[in-house]
Scaffold this motif. Structure first.
Motif, PDB file in Angstrom:
ATOM      1  N   MET A  25       0.832  -1.201   0.000  1.00  0.00           N
ATOM      2  CA  MET A  25       0.000   0.000   0.000  1.00  0.00           C
ATOM      3  C   MET A  25       0.872   1.260   0.000  1.00  0.00           C
ATOM      4  SD  MET A  25      -3.057   1.395   0.160  1.00  0.00           S
ATOM      5  CE  MET A  25      -4.221   0.204   0.807  1.00  0.00           C
ATOM      6  N   ASP A  26       1.874   1.294   0.854  1.00  0.00           N
ATOM      7  CA  ASP A  26       2.759   2.460   0.923  1.00  0.00           C
ATOM      8  C   ASP A  26       3.480   2.686  -0.398  1.00  0.00           C
ATOM      9  OD1 ASP A  26       2.023   2.879   3.548  1.00  0.00           O
ATOM     10  OD2 ASP A  26       3.836   1.973   4.404  1.00  0.00           O
ATOM     11  N   ALA A  27       3.956   1.603  -1.018  1.00  0.00           N
ATOM     12  CA  ALA A  27       4.678   1.728  -2.281  1.00  0.00           C
ATOM     13  C   ALA A  27       3.788   2.276  -3.383  1.00  0.00           C
ATOM     14  CB  ALA A  27       5.249   0.366  -2.687  1.00  0.00           C
ATOM     15  N   LEU A  28       2.529   1.838  -3.417  1.00  0.00           N
ATOM     16  CA  LEU A  28       1.612   2.302  -4.462  1.00  0.00           C
ATOM     17  C   LEU A  28       1.153   3.736  -4.214  1.00  0.00           C
ATOM     18  CD1 LEU A  28      -0.431  -0.969  -4.999  1.00  0.00           C
ATOM     19  CD2 LEU A  28       1.219   0.064  -6.568  1.00  0.00           C
ATOM     20  N   MET A  29       0.995   4.122  -2.971  1.00  0.00           N
ATOM     21  CA  MET A  29       0.678   5.519  -2.688  1.00  0.00           C
ATOM     22  C   MET A  29       1.847   6.421  -3.089  1.00  0.00           C
ATOM     23  SD  MET A  29      -2.397   5.372  -1.754  1.00  0.00           S
ATOM     24  CE  MET A  29      -2.539   7.135  -1.430  1.00  0.00           C
ATOM     25  N   LYS A  30       3.067   5.940  -2.884  1.00  0.00           N
ATOM     26  CA  LYS A  30       4.248   6.725  -3.256  1.00  0.00           C
ATOM     27  C   LYS A  30       4.307   6.944  -4.764  1.00  0.00           C
ATOM     28  CE  LYS A  30       9.285   6.540  -3.475  1.00  0.00           C
ATOM     29  NZ  LYS A  30      10.497   5.707  -3.217  1.00  0.00           N
ATOM     30  N   VAL A  31       4.141   5.880  -5.556  1.00  0.00           N
ATOM     31  CA  VAL A  31       4.269   6.048  -7.010  1.00  0.00           C
ATOM     32  C   VAL A  31       3.161   6.940  -7.559  1.00  0.00           C
ATOM     33  CG1 VAL A  31       5.552   3.907  -7.386  1.00  0.00           C
ATOM     34  CG2 VAL A  31       3.053   3.871  -7.513  1.00  0.00           C
ATOM     35  N   GLN A  32       1.984   6.875  -6.954  1.00  0.00           N
ATOM     36  CA  GLN A  32       0.906   7.765  -7.387  1.00  0.00           C
ATOM     37  C   GLN A  32       1.246   9.219  -7.067  1.00  0.00           C
ATOM     38  OE1 GLN A  32      -3.425   6.041  -7.246  1.00  0.00           O
ATOM     39  NE2 GLN A  32      -2.376   5.363  -5.387  1.00  0.00           N
ATOM     40  N   SER A  33       1.810   9.455  -5.891  1.00  0.00           N
ATOM     41  CA  SER A  33       2.147  10.828  -5.505  1.00  0.00           C
ATOM     42  C   SER A  33       3.234  11.412  -6.398  1.00  0.00           C
ATOM     43  CB  SER A  33       2.597  10.866  -4.040  1.00  0.00           C
ATOM     44  OG  SER A  33       3.869  10.252  -3.871  1.00  0.00           O
ATOM     45  N   LEU A  34       4.027  10.523  -7.021  1.00  0.00           N
ATOM     46  CA  LEU A  34       5.096  10.972  -7.921  1.00  0.00           C
ATOM     47  C   LEU A  34       4.629  11.081  -9.367  1.00  0.00           C
ATOM     48  CD1 LEU A  34       8.081   8.922  -6.425  1.00  0.00           C
ATOM     49  CD2 LEU A  34       7.616  11.369  -6.153  1.00  0.00           C
ATOM     50  N   GLY A  35       3.358  10.763  -9.628  1.00  0.00           N
ATOM     51  CA  GLY A  35       2.810  11.008 -10.956  1.00  0.00           C
ATOM     52  C   GLY A  35       2.397   9.803 -11.769  1.00  0.00           C
ATOM     53  N   ALA A  36       2.692   8.577 -11.304  1.00  0.00           N
ATOM     54  CA  ALA A  36       2.257   7.387 -12.044  1.00  0.00           C
ATOM     55  C   ALA A  36       0.772   7.130 -11.775  1.00  0.00           C
ATOM     56  CB  ALA A  36       3.075   6.173 -11.636  1.00  0.00           C
ATOM     57  N   ARG A  37       0.074   6.650 -12.789  1.00  0.00           N
ATOM     58  CA  ARG A  37      -1.339   6.317 -12.658  1.00  0.00           C
ATOM     59  C   ARG A  37      -1.488   4.808 -12.523  1.00  0.00           C
ATOM     60  NH1 ARG A  37      -4.408   9.865 -17.285  1.00  0.00           N
ATOM     61  NH2 ARG A  37      -6.240   9.226 -16.077  1.00  0.00           N
ATOM     62  N   LEU A  38      -2.386   4.379 -11.658  1.00  0.00           N
ATOM     63  CA  LEU A  38      -2.640   2.954 -11.466  1.00  0.00           C
ATOM     64  C   LEU A  38      -3.820   2.492 -12.304  1.00  0.00           C
ATOM     65  CD1 LEU A  38      -2.298   2.451  -7.593  1.00  0.00           C
ATOM     66  CD2 LEU A  38      -0.509   2.406  -9.343  1.00  0.00           C
ATOM     67  N   VAL A  39      -3.697   1.257 -12.804  1.00  0.00           N
ATOM     68  CA  VAL A  39      -4.799   0.565 -13.471  1.00  0.00           C
ATOM     69  C   VAL A  39      -4.982  -0.767 -12.762  1.00  0.00           C
ATOM     70  CG1 VAL A  39      -5.637  -0.458 -15.614  1.00  0.00           C
ATOM     71  CG2 VAL A  39      -4.234   1.605 -15.697  1.00  0.00           C
ATOM     72  N   LEU A  40      -6.158  -0.999 -12.200  1.00  0.00           N
ATOM     73  CA  LEU A  40      -6.468  -2.320 -11.672  1.00  0.00           C
ATOM     74  C   LEU A  40      -7.040  -3.135 -12.819  1.00  0.00           C
ATOM     75  CD1 LEU A  40      -8.025  -1.548  -8.168  1.00  0.00           C
ATOM     76  CD2 LEU A  40      -5.620  -1.757  -8.848  1.00  0.00           C
ATOM     77  N   ALA A  41      -6.353  -4.211 -13.188  1.00  0.00           N
ATOM     78  CA  ALA A  41      -6.699  -4.999 -14.377  1.00  0.00           C
ATOM     79  C   ALA A  41      -7.082  -6.403 -13.945  1.00  0.00           C
ATOM     80  CB  ALA A  41      -5.521  -5.032 -15.349  1.00  0.00           C
ATOM     81  N   SER A  42      -8.359  -6.716 -14.041  1.00  0.00           N
ATOM     82  CA  SER A  42      -8.848  -7.980 -13.491  1.00  0.00           C
ATOM     83  C   SER A  42     -10.023  -8.512 -14.293  1.00  0.00           C
ATOM     84  CB  SER A  42      -9.285  -7.758 -12.031  1.00  0.00           C
ATOM     85  OG  SER A  42      -9.883  -8.908 -11.486  1.00  0.00           O
ATOM     86  N   GLY A  43     -10.272  -9.806 -14.132  1.00  0.00           N
ATOM     87  CA  GLY A  43     -11.488 -10.381 -14.665  1.00  0.00           C
ATOM     88  C   GLY A  43     -12.705 -10.088 -13.810  1.00  0.00           C
ATOM     89  N   ARG A  44     -12.491  -9.472 -12.659  1.00  0.00           N
ATOM     90  CA  ARG A  44     -13.604  -9.161 -11.759  1.00  0.00           C
ATOM     91  C   ARG A  44     -14.555  -8.127 -12.371  1.00  0.00           C
ATOM     92  NH1 ARG A  44     -11.994  -8.203  -5.471  1.00  0.00           N
ATOM     93  NH2 ARG A  44     -10.365  -9.786  -5.186  1.00  0.00           N
ATOM     94  N   PRO A  45     -15.797  -8.097 -11.880  1.00  0.00           N
ATOM     95  CA  PRO A  45     -16.744  -7.060 -12.309  1.00  0.00           C
ATOM     96  C   PRO A  45     -16.437  -5.733 -11.621  1.00  0.00           C
ATOM     97  CG  PRO A  45     -17.747  -8.437 -10.636  1.00  0.00           C
ATOM     98  CD  PRO A  45     -16.407  -9.058 -10.934  1.00  0.00           C
ATOM     99  N   PRO A  46     -16.994  -4.628 -12.120  1.00  0.00           N
ATOM    100  CA  PRO A  46     -16.751  -3.327 -11.491  1.00  0.00           C
ATOM    101  C   PRO A  46     -17.083  -3.305 -10.005  1.00  0.00           C
ATOM    102  CG  PRO A  46     -17.812  -3.027 -13.617  1.00  0.00           C
ATOM    103  CD  PRO A  46     -17.797  -4.507 -13.356  1.00  0.00           C
ATOM    104  N   TYR A  47     -18.208  -3.919  -9.625  1.00  0.00           N
ATOM    105  CA  TYR A  47     -18.632  -3.910  -8.223  1.00  0.00           C
ATOM    106  C   TYR A  47     -17.558  -4.518  -7.317  1.00  0.00           C
ATOM    107  CZ  TYR A  47     -21.557  -4.626  -4.083  1.00  0.00           C
ATOM    108  OH  TYR A  47     -22.059  -4.615  -2.804  1.00  0.00           O
ATOM    109  N   GLY A  48     -16.861  -5.537  -7.804  1.00  0.00           N
ATOM    110  CA  GLY A  48     -15.839  -6.203  -7.008  1.00  0.00           C
ATOM    111  C   GLY A  48     -14.496  -5.506  -7.021  1.00  0.00           C
ATOM    112  N   MET A  49     -14.343  -4.462  -7.851  1.00  0.00           N
ATOM    113  CA  MET A  49     -13.064  -3.760  -7.964  1.00  0.00           C
ATOM    114  C   MET A  49     -13.079  -2.360  -7.353  1.00  0.00           C
ATOM    115  SD  MET A  49     -11.991  -4.931 -11.841  1.00  0.00           S
ATOM    116  CE  MET A  49     -10.433  -4.041 -11.816  1.00  0.00           C
ATOM    117  N   ARG A  50     -14.222  -1.730  -7.341  1.00  0.00           N
ATOM    118  CA  ARG A  50     -14.289  -0.338  -6.860  1.00  0.00           C
ATOM    119  C   ARG A  50     -13.792  -0.158  -5.433  1.00  0.00           C
ATOM    120  NH1 ARG A  50     -19.996  -0.139  -9.683  1.00  0.00           N
ATOM    121  NH2 ARG A  50     -19.370   0.493 -11.797  1.00  0.00           N
TER     122      ARG A  50
END
Length: 267
Positions: A25-50
């Motif tokens: 969690m800390d690592a992903l918050m850091k990369v976002q704060s530095l400008g990288a955008r995250l994509v959650l890529a899954s076979g799950r439906p939207p309800y299970g990913m939000r």
């Protein structure tokens, strides 16, 4: 510079308890704060990913949900839908016949619910737990399942999956892209829907080159994503073929594999 980081969920972003570990969690918050955008890529439906998108505060940093392996793509901040693809109606009776022949279970997602003729199936239960969704039993899947459908799953024990995956692929080849995400889930998607091409198309829409994309995964529905991204990272718990397709093999999902790889690449 890595501008887009795509993360499979089960077996990758989350540990075996379906949690994001504090270090990851800390690592992903850091990369976002530095400008990288995250994509959650899954076979799950939207309800299970939000919920995971909200946990990562992706709405603040331009995050994207790539659901159903790319069959539904939405912006975390605005809810804008970039891609929406449905299964062709004529393929549903074919899938229903394959269910009856194979002894496996056909299921689908719609909004916040799972629909199936076999609501007590143990593998349906696994999907319901992962996505925190209610299971609705129907008498006749083809007649009673709501429409439109983005995706179906054929679920069952691994020995049946091995026998039936290629048969299902052959019977539906004009309509579906068929792959498996776990030893007991066969994913049934509209033709052309795959995490890899879907991620590259999203990058193009955002003005981000493949060389500026990093992707993480552990299963066969991740393999094209790892090959097409500038940096493809396989989890330590991934199957060997997935590791062979990757640029880097990190630690497993229970030991901060995502964070370890981000640190390895100084992100």
């Amino acid at each position: 510079m890595i501008k887009l980081i795509a993360l499979d969920l089960d077996g990758t972003l989350t540990d075996d308890k379906k949690d994001i570990t504090p270090r990851t969690m800390d690592a992903l918050m850091k990369v976002q704060s530095l400008g990288a955008r995250l994509v959650l890529a899954s076979g799950r439906p939207p309800y299970g990913m939000r919920p995971l998108g909200k946990l990562l505060h992706m709405e603040q940093y331009g995050g994207i949900l790539l659901c159903y392996n790319g069959g539904h793509v939405e912006d975390c901040a605005t809810g804008e839908v970039y891609v929406e693809r449905q299964l062709p109606e004529e393929v549903l009776p074919v899938l229903h016949d394959m269910q009856q022949q194979s002894g496996m279970t056909l299921m689908t997602y719609y909004e916040d619910k799972i629909f199936t003729e076999h609501p007590d199936d143990e593998f349906v239960g696994i999907s319901a737990f992962n996505n925190k969704m209610q299971v609705i039993g129907v008498e006749d899947f083809v007649r009673d399942a709501p429409r439109p459908l983005n995706k179906c799953l054929m679920v069952g024990p691994h020995d049946k999956q091995v026998v039936w995956e290629d048969k299902i692929r052959e019977a539906t080849k004009e309509h579906l892209y068929v792959c498996h995400s776990t030893p007991y889930f066969i994913e049934l998607l509209p033709q052309g829907i795959d995490k890899g091409p879907s991620l590259l198309a999203l990058g193009e829409q955002l003005g981000i080159a493949p060389s500026e994309i990093m992707a993480f995964g552990d299963s066969f529905n991740d393999i094209h994503m790892l090959r097409l991204a500038g940096i493809g990272v396989a989890m330590g718990n991934a199957e060997e073929a997935i590791k062979q397709a990757a640029d880097f093999v990190t630690l497993d999902n229970n030991h901060d594999g995502v964070a370890h790889a981000l640190e390895h690449y100084n992100l």
